[in-house]
Design a protein around this motif. Structure first.
Motif, mmCIF file in Angstrom:
data_model
loop_
_atom_site.group_PDB
_atom_site.id
_atom_site.type_symbol
_atom_site.label_atom_id
_atom_site.label_comp_id
_atom_site.label_asym_id
_atom_site.label_seq_id
_atom_site.Cartn_x
_atom_site.Cartn_y
_atom_site.Cartn_z
ATOM 1 N N SER A 31 0.793 -1.237 0.000
ATOM 2 C CA SER A 31 0.000 0.000 0.000
ATOM 3 C C SER A 31 0.825 1.287 0.000
ATOM 4 O O SER A 31 0.266 2.372 -0.021
ATOM 5 C CB SER A 31 -0.919 0.024 1.218
ATOM 6 N N ARG A 32 2.128 1.208 0.030
ATOM 7 C CA ARG A 32 2.998 2.388 0.095
ATOM 8 C C ARG A 32 2.723 3.258 1.327
ATOM 9 O O ARG A 32 2.965 4.446 1.325
ATOM 10 C CB ARG A 32 2.873 3.249 -1.178
ATOM 11 N N LYS A 33 2.169 2.675 2.384
ATOM 12 C CA LYS A 33 1.946 3.437 3.623
ATOM 13 C C LYS A 33 3.104 3.180 4.571
ATOM 14 O O LYS A 33 3.740 2.127 4.525
ATOM 15 C CB LYS A 33 0.651 2.989 4.307
ATOM 16 N N LYS A 34 3.346 4.157 5.437
ATOM 17 C CA LYS A 34 4.307 3.936 6.517
ATOM 18 C C LYS A 34 3.801 4.633 7.770
ATOM 19 O O LYS A 34 3.015 5.583 7.675
ATOM 20 C CB LYS A 34 5.692 4.447 6.110
ATOM 21 N N PRO A 35 4.218 4.177 8.954
ATOM 22 C CA PRO A 35 3.698 4.782 10.182
ATOM 23 C C PRO A 35 3.977 6.291 10.209
ATOM 24 O O PRO A 35 5.055 6.682 9.742
ATOM 25 C CB PRO A 35 4.466 4.055 11.292
ATOM 26 N N PRO A 36 3.061 7.096 10.716
ATOM 27 C CA PRO A 36 1.752 6.709 11.228
ATOM 28 C C PRO A 36 0.740 6.442 10.110
ATOM 29 O O PRO A 36 0.534 7.293 9.267
ATOM 30 C CB PRO A 36 1.321 7.943 12.045
ATOM 31 N N PHE A 37 0.133 5.243 10.143
ATOM 32 C CA PHE A 37 -0.927 4.919 9.184
ATOM 33 C C PHE A 37 -1.868 3.901 9.820
ATOM 34 O O PHE A 37 -1.525 3.268 10.817
ATOM 35 C CB PHE A 37 -0.349 4.377 7.867
ATOM 36 N N GLY A 38 -3.057 3.778 9.217
ATOM 37 C CA GLY A 38 -4.046 2.899 9.828
ATOM 38 C C GLY A 38 -4.597 1.873 8.860
ATOM 39 O O GLY A 38 -4.580 2.057 7.640
ATOM 40 N N ILE A 39 -5.070 0.752 9.425
ATOM 41 C CA ILE A 39 -5.807 -0.253 8.651
ATOM 42 C C ILE A 39 -7.187 -0.373 9.292
ATOM 43 O O ILE A 39 -7.302 -0.593 10.505
ATOM 44 C CB ILE A 39 -5.104 -1.625 8.658
ATOM 45 N N ALA A 40 -8.214 -0.206 8.454
ATOM 46 C CA ALA A 40 -9.584 -0.174 8.963
ATOM 47 C C ALA A 40 -10.363 -1.360 8.434
ATOM 48 O O ALA A 40 -10.036 -1.921 7.386
ATOM 49 C CB ALA A 40 -10.252 1.126 8.527
ATOM 50 N N GLN A 41 -11.402 -1.729 9.158
ATOM 51 C CA GLN A 41 -12.245 -2.833 8.715
ATOM 52 C C GLN A 41 -13.637 -2.699 9.309
ATOM 53 O O GLN A 41 -13.797 -2.294 10.457
ATOM 54 C CB GLN A 41 -11.630 -4.171 9.133
ATOM 55 N N VAL A 42 -14.630 -3.079 8.510
ATOM 56 C CA VAL A 42 -16.009 -3.138 9.000
ATOM 57 C C VAL A 42 -16.508 -4.544 8.745
ATOM 58 O O VAL A 42 -16.353 -5.058 7.637
ATOM 59 C CB VAL A 42 -16.914 -2.147 8.232
ATOM 60 N N GLY A 43 -17.084 -5.170 9.758
ATOM 61 C CA GLY A 43 -17.611 -6.507 9.508
ATOM 62 C C GLY A 43 -18.168 -7.146 10.756
ATOM 63 O O GLY A 43 -18.118 -6.587 11.852
ATOM 64 N N LYS A 44 -18.688 -8.362 10.565
ATOM 65 C CA LYS A 44 -19.359 -9.052 11.662
ATOM 66 C C LYS A 44 -18.368 -9.633 12.666
ATOM 67 O O LYS A 44 -17.282 -10.081 12.287
ATOM 68 C CB LYS A 44 -20.206 -10.185 11.095
ATOM 69 N N SER A 45 -18.761 -9.595 13.918
ATOM 70 C CA SER A 45 -18.030 -10.271 14.988
ATOM 71 C C SER A 45 -19.032 -11.057 15.815
ATOM 72 O O SER A 45 -20.239 -10.785 15.767
ATOM 73 C CB SER A 45 -17.318 -9.249 15.883
ATOM 74 N N PHE A 46 -18.503 -12.014 16.571
ATOM 75 C CA PHE A 46 -19.376 -12.931 17.304
ATOM 76 C C PHE A 46 -18.844 -13.128 18.719
ATOM 77 O O PHE A 46 -17.656 -13.398 18.899
ATOM 78 C CB PHE A 46 -19.416 -14.288 16.585
ATOM 79 N N ARG A 47 -19.708 -12.960 19.695
ATOM 80 C CA ARG A 47 -19.319 -13.233 21.081
ATOM 81 C C ARG A 47 -20.467 -13.964 21.751
ATOM 82 O O ARG A 47 -21.611 -13.519 21.671
ATOM 83 C CB ARG A 47 -19.060 -11.917 21.844
ATOM 84 N N ASN A 48 -20.128 -15.037 22.431
ATOM 85 C CA ASN A 48 -21.155 -15.805 23.123
ATOM 86 C C ASN A 48 -21.487 -15.122 24.450
ATOM 87 O O ASN A 48 -21.204 -15.645 25.523
ATOM 88 C CB ASN A 48 -20.656 -17.236 23.328
ATOM 89 N N GLU A 49 -22.075 -13.929 24.347
ATOM 90 C CA GLU A 49 -22.395 -13.115 25.526
ATOM 91 C C GLU A 49 -23.259 -13.923 26.499
ATOM 92 O O GLU A 49 -24.209 -14.603 26.084
ATOM 93 C CB GLU A 49 -23.174 -11.860 25.112
ATOM 94 N N ILE A 50 -22.937 -13.844 27.790
ATOM 95 C CA ILE A 50 -23.719 -14.582 28.788
ATOM 96 C C ILE A 50 -25.143 -14.040 28.836
ATOM 97 O O ILE A 50 -26.110 -14.791 28.871
ATOM 98 C CB ILE A 50 -23.051 -14.464 30.184
ATOM 99 N N THR A 51 -25.261 -12.729 28.826
ATOM 100 C CA THR A 51 -26.585 -12.115 28.848
ATOM 101 C C THR A 51 -26.706 -11.041 27.769
ATOM 102 O O THR A 51 -26.426 -9.876 28.029
ATOM 103 C CB THR A 51 -26.894 -11.471 30.228
#
Ligand code: ATP
Length: 436
Positions: free
Chosen positions: A163-183
């Motif tokens: 990507s030709r990026k160097k710090p400071p730089f960011g990687i972003a993402q949007v998507g599903k996550s899953f947690r077996n929440e107790i409540t």
């Protein structure tokens, strides 16, 4: 005004097709929800508003889309297998289970009111495990990701190299996550299947404190720019005993939910914990060579981590309003135009065929640029109310005069004011009012 009861928003969401209990014909559950015709549009708008601010409008953040299923090595390295748990207690009387740190009184069961009936708390791992391929068992385990963040760490070098990026730089993402929440509970605030929008910002270690402050401010501004009143938001630094094992500082952006203040987004200083751990476990070099200073280092990370679905709940709660128009009560969602499912509704005054061709033509012109609703049923006042209730900022009414004067009426959701506008300038008038 905002919603004072969660039920106001839950009912509106069900009634108007924003959110339904998942698999409702089989009883539904609090684990997950289904997003209907309007809710799916709004979710997309929340995602897009985030990507616009976090990626599109800056040249130092790139977007990825990593896999949801990941091998155990990823979560061994990240510490999730060992540490990603909540304290679980059982009530020995009614057999219900609770998250100990969510109990108002750790001695009294909130279900059956028994006193001193809880078992010792035990660590309950929140990750969903399943098996990849036709053979179940050791070697085939995979996990549904409990956060999107690990996708950015394991791809750090890939992105750096491509990507030709160097710090400071960011990687972003949007998507599903899953947690077996107790409540799970409070509607879409806490579910077992949800969607996140997270960004890992990689910086030279000495700049970590600066960027932490920067992202705390920037993320607060994102919510207020999208219409949440400042007094419904608060930035709360974590106490030392709340900090994750890797963090040198975390702040939560909290929102004033009808049940009290609660987390909306977390901004964490993760140091070089994740890259170091993945480097150790994978045997790969996950660092950056700074040519200018001729030094190699492992970047530090600042992470703003937000929920798409939780943000949608907050936007709906803050936008909900009831007022009186022409002596009649109305419900109105005062959503920011970027978040509204529909930006415009085209309403021919009558269903008579004479108005249809012009109304359809305006619909097609506007729909080329915006999500537009078309509604020709029932009295015009009723149709305005319907659009108010789902947050449509503008209504365009085509009447019989339109055929003579080549003009239409634009009605504003918030003020209910109406003005006559030449059709020739309709697009620019709409763009001016929406702000895009
Ligand atoms: P909590 O303390 O509420 O369980 P957390 O501190 O574990 O949340 P993070 O790991 O910081 O949450 O996740 C980042 C964001 O992801 C949260 O601020 C929230 O917006 C969203 N999120 C996390 N868990 C859930 C969930 N079960 N349902 C919906 N959104 C969630």
């Amino acid at each position: 005004m905002a919603a004072t009861e969660l039920e106001q928003v839950v009912n509106l969401c069900k009634r108007r097709g924003f959110v339904y209990p998942s698999a409702e014909i089989y009883g539904g559950s609090r684990s997950s929800y289904d997003y209907g015709p309007l809710g799916s549009l709004m979710l997309r708008n929340v995602r897009e508003a985030w990507i616009r601010t976090m990626v599109q409008q800056r040249d130092d953040v790139v977007l990825i889309d990593a896999a949801i299923l990941a091998p155990p090595q990823v979560f061994e390295a990240s510490g999730h297998l060992a540490n990603f748990s909540d304290p679980l207690v059982d009530c020995t009387k009614c057999k219900q289970r609770f998250r100990e740190d969510h109990l108002t009184d750790p001695n009294v069961c909130p279900n059956c009111a028994a006193v001193g009936s809880f078992t010792e708390a035990r660590a309950f791992n929140l990750m969903f495990k399943t098996f990849a391929g036709p053979i179940e068992g050791a070697g085939a385990e995979v996990y549904l990701r409990p956060e999107t963040a690990q996708g950015m760490f394991v791809n750090f070098v890939n992105v750096l190299q491509t990507s030709r990026k160097k710090p400071p730089f960011g990687i972003a993402q949007v998507g599903k996550s899953f947690r077996n929440e107790i409540t799970p509970g409070n509607f879409i605030f806490r579910t077992r299947e949800f969607e996140q929008m997270e960004m890992e910002f990689f910086v030279p270690p000495a700049e970590s404190a600066h960027w932490y402050q920067y992202w705390c401010d920037a993320r607060m501004r994102w919510y207020t720019d999208l219409g949440i009143p400042a007094e419904m938001l608060m930035l709360r630094p974590h106490e030392a005993d709340e900090l994750s094992h890797y963090s040198t500082g975390t702040s939560d952006i909290e929102f004033k939910y009808p049940w009290g203040w609660g987390e909306l987004e977390g901004i964490a200083q993760r140091t070089d914990f994740d890259l170091q751990r993945h480097a150790e476990h994978s045997g790969q070099k996950l660092d950056y060579f700074d040519q200018a200073n001729n030094e190699r280092y492992v970047p530090y990370v600042i992470e703003p981590a937000a929920g798409v679905t939780r943000a949608m709940a907050a936007f709906l709660l803050a936008a909900y309003d009831e007022d009186i128009v022409n002596d009649e009560p109305r419900t109105v969602l005062r959503l920011h135009p970027r978040l509204s499912p529909y930006k415009v509704a085209v309403l021919p005054l009558s269903k008579k065929d004479t108005l249809t061709p012009l109304a359809r033509e305006l619909y097609a012109t506007l729909a080329d640029r915006y999500m537009v609703d078309y509604d020709e049923t029932q009295a015009i006042g009723k149709r305005y109310r319907r659009q108010d209730e789902i947050g449509t900022p503008l209504c365009v009414t085509v009447d019989f005069d339109s055929l003579e004067d080549d003009a239409v009426t634009i009605r504003d959701r918030d003020s209910t004011a109406q003005v006559r506008v030449p059709i020739a300038s309709l697009l620019s008038e709409v763009a001016g009012r929406l702000g895009f």
